[in-house]
Design a protein around this motif. Sequence first.
Motif, PDB file in Angstrom:
ATOM      1  N   GLY A  89       2.076   2.157  -3.397  1.00 30.83           N
ATOM      2  CA  GLY A  89       1.224   2.571  -4.281  1.00 30.83           C
ATOM      3  C   GLY A  89       0.909   4.256  -3.802  1.00 30.83           C
ATOM      4  O   GLY A  89       0.824   4.891  -4.703  1.00 30.83           O
ATOM      5  N   VAL A  90       1.004   4.436  -2.532  1.00 29.20           N
ATOM      6  CA  VAL A  90       1.188   5.913  -2.186  1.00 29.20           C
ATOM      7  C   VAL A  90       2.365   6.534  -2.797  1.00 29.20           C
ATOM      8  O   VAL A  90       2.229   7.673  -3.462  1.00 29.20           O
ATOM      9  CB  VAL A  90       1.134   6.003  -0.923  1.00 29.20           C
ATOM     10  CG1 VAL A  90       1.397   7.481  -0.471  1.00 29.20           C
ATOM     11  CG2 VAL A  90      -0.109   5.396  -0.090  1.00 29.20           C
ATOM     12  N   ARG A 109      -3.397   4.448  -7.557  1.00 33.65           N
ATOM     13  CA  ARG A 109      -4.731   4.027  -6.782  1.00 33.65           C
ATOM     14  C   ARG A 109      -5.026   2.653  -6.881  1.00 33.65           C
ATOM     15  O   ARG A 109      -5.474   2.022  -6.052  1.00 33.65           O
ATOM     16  CB  ARG A 109      -5.554   4.764  -7.219  1.00 33.65           C
ATOM     17  CG  ARG A 109      -5.647   6.445  -7.012  1.00 33.65           C
ATOM     18  CD  ARG A 109      -6.762   7.098  -7.176  1.00 33.65           C
ATOM     19  NE  ARG A 109      -6.761   8.580  -6.908  1.00 33.65           N
ATOM     20  CZ  ARG A 109      -6.785   9.561  -7.468  1.00 33.65           C
ATOM     21  NH1 ARG A 109      -7.232   9.311  -8.932  1.00 33.65           N
ATOM     22  NH2 ARG A 109      -6.624  10.674  -7.222  1.00 33.65           N
ATOM     23  N   MET A 112      -3.178   0.784  -4.574  1.00 35.09           N
ATOM     24  CA  MET A 112      -3.613   0.960  -3.119  1.00 35.09           C
ATOM     25  C   MET A 112      -4.802   0.184  -2.897  1.00 35.09           C
ATOM     26  O   MET A 112      -5.192  -0.354  -1.999  1.00 35.09           O
ATOM     27  CB  MET A 112      -3.814   2.603  -2.974  1.00 35.09           C
ATOM     28  CG  MET A 112      -2.618   3.184  -2.829  1.00 35.09           C
ATOM     29  SD  MET A 112      -2.715   4.763  -2.476  1.00 35.09           S
ATOM     30  CE  MET A 112      -2.839   5.641  -4.128  1.00 35.09           C
ATOM     31  N   PHE A 156       0.674  -0.999  -0.171  1.00 38.66           N
ATOM     32  CA  PHE A 156       0.080  -0.249  -0.059  1.00 38.66           C
ATOM     33  C   PHE A 156       0.923   1.261   0.164  1.00 38.66           C
ATOM     34  O   PHE A 156       0.594   2.237  -0.755  1.00 38.66           O
ATOM     35  CB  PHE A 156      -0.894   0.147   1.285  1.00 38.66           C
ATOM     36  CG  PHE A 156      -1.847   1.238   1.023  1.00 38.66           C
ATOM     37  CD1 PHE A 156      -2.870   0.952   0.578  1.00 38.66           C
ATOM     38  CD2 PHE A 156      -1.517   2.265   1.921  1.00 38.66           C
ATOM     39  CE1 PHE A 156      -3.829   2.036   0.477  1.00 38.66           C
ATOM     40  CE2 PHE A 156      -2.440   3.454   1.971  1.00 38.66           C
ATOM     41  CZ  PHE A 156      -3.583   3.281   1.193  1.00 38.66           C
TER      42      PHE A 156
END
Length: 81
Positions: free
Chosen positions: A54-55, A60, A63, A51
């Motif tokens: 992804g950030v 997205r 995430m 995650f």
Amino acid sequence: MLPSSAAPRLEMVDIVKWVAIAIQLFGYGLTGLNIVPGNIFAFLIGIFLWFAVGVMWKDRAIMVVHVGAFLSLLFGYLNAS
């Protein structure tokens, strides 16, 4: 020979990504050995790190898939208790 400035630079996201991969593989190994809930905790750490990737990438899709994976593990773990 390439000048030293042309050498690839290891970015923080690359480190996080490879640590996440190692932890996820460890989680698969624990699952194969039926070591519960250690495998769940390994997967939760891997999910959190992916995650974070992804950030960092502002991706997205990464995430969302890892929020879904987290919720699946959470609900499965709560139902098994």
